[in-house]
Design an enzyme around this catalytic site. Sequence first.
Site, PDB file in Angstrom:
ATOM      1  N   THR A   5       0.843  -1.190   0.000  1.00  0.00           N
ATOM      2  CA  THR A   5       0.000   0.000   0.000  1.00  0.00           C
ATOM      3  C   THR A   5       0.876   1.236   0.000  1.00  0.00           C
ATOM      4  O   THR A   5       1.846   1.311   0.754  1.00  0.00           O
ATOM      5  CB  THR A   5      -0.914   0.051   1.244  1.00  0.00           C
ATOM      6  OG1 THR A   5      -1.658  -1.158   1.339  1.00  0.00           O
ATOM      7  CG2 THR A   5      -1.887   1.217   1.164  1.00  0.00           C
ATOM      8  N   GLY A   7       0.028   5.187   0.448  1.00  0.00           N
ATOM      9  CA  GLY A   7      -0.981   6.205   0.669  1.00  0.00           C
ATOM     10  C   GLY A   7      -0.372   7.578   0.854  1.00  0.00           C
ATOM     11  O   GLY A   7       0.837   7.767   0.717  1.00  0.00           O
ATOM     12  N   ILE A  12       3.192   0.906   3.147  1.00  0.00           N
ATOM     13  CA  ILE A  12       3.129  -0.321   3.939  1.00  0.00           C
ATOM     14  C   ILE A  12       3.827  -1.439   3.174  1.00  0.00           C
ATOM     15  O   ILE A  12       3.497  -1.728   2.023  1.00  0.00           O
ATOM     16  CB  ILE A  12       1.668  -0.738   4.227  1.00  0.00           C
ATOM     17  CG1 ILE A  12       0.872   0.420   4.838  1.00  0.00           C
ATOM     18  CG2 ILE A  12       1.639  -1.969   5.145  1.00  0.00           C
ATOM     19  CD1 ILE A  12       1.341   0.867   6.190  1.00  0.00           C
ATOM     20  N   LYS A  26       6.539  14.684   2.806  1.00  0.00           N
ATOM     21  CA  LYS A  26       5.654  15.561   2.043  1.00  0.00           C
ATOM     22  C   LYS A  26       6.495  16.689   1.451  1.00  0.00           C
ATOM     23  O   LYS A  26       7.030  17.516   2.187  1.00  0.00           O
ATOM     24  CB  LYS A  26       4.557  16.127   2.950  1.00  0.00           C
ATOM     25  CG  LYS A  26       3.648  15.090   3.596  1.00  0.00           C
ATOM     26  CD  LYS A  26       2.779  14.424   2.548  1.00  0.00           C
ATOM     27  CE  LYS A  26       1.822  13.427   3.166  1.00  0.00           C
ATOM     28  NZ  LYS A  26       0.806  14.031   4.020  1.00  0.00           N
ATOM     29  N   ASP A 126     -10.283   5.887  12.894  1.00  0.00           N
ATOM     30  CA  ASP A 126     -10.627   5.398  11.553  1.00  0.00           C
ATOM     31  C   ASP A 126     -11.276   4.020  11.659  1.00  0.00           C
ATOM     32  O   ASP A 126     -10.821   3.047  11.055  1.00  0.00           O
ATOM     33  CB  ASP A 126      -9.374   5.336  10.675  1.00  0.00           C
ATOM     34  CG  ASP A 126      -9.687   5.043   9.207  1.00  0.00           C
ATOM     35  OD1 ASP A 126     -10.833   5.300   8.780  1.00  0.00           O
ATOM     36  OD2 ASP A 126      -8.790   4.561   8.491  1.00  0.00           O
TER      37      ASP A 126
END
EC number: 3.6.-.-
Length: 203
Positions: A5, A7, A12, A26, A126
Amino acid sequence: MILITSGAEAEIYESENMIIKRRVKKNYRIDELDSMLNKTRTKREVNIIKKLNALNIPSPMFYTTNKYDIVMEKIKGIPVKNILNNESLTSNQFLNKICAKTHKDILIEIGNIVYAMHNNNIIHGDLTTLNFIYSDKIHIIDFGLSFYSNKDEDKAVDLYLFEKSLISVHNEEFVSYFYSGYIVNETLNKKLLEIRKRGRKRE
């Protein structure tokens, strides 16, 4: 290690027995700020995983960490979302165990887990059925948005978002199953009613 993954917040990776969660840089943030935020969030997530382990709340076992990586146990099983939607079960090694459990059993078990977390002032942030894995028992995963709070407001928001997830992805009846495992006290129930009312106004 295989990337499974990628994101906005993390990548991950997995091996046969381990998961590595790596927070990503970022580019729009100043380097110093980005580094500080990633270190802080990694530290908070590690702290919560270790706390859950200490409380024997079913979750991945913490192994180790550095500034941006968390190495933890890989929970081998099926997302509860798939089980509740009767998806991808025929060839799975856990099929016989799963068939012995009803949807109500599963939701009650999830209610017990979330209640134990909230009782220890841990907010998941979440809650969806994708973040519960069935193996030998149900485990909760993914604590990237988790935090500590003793406020009924934060607990009620956690519950409300899970209610919405159950209704939109599964079945409204599942909400009542969940609350068979999560006993809401009077003050939390009052706050939850407020949150639901606010949510309806926004829709």
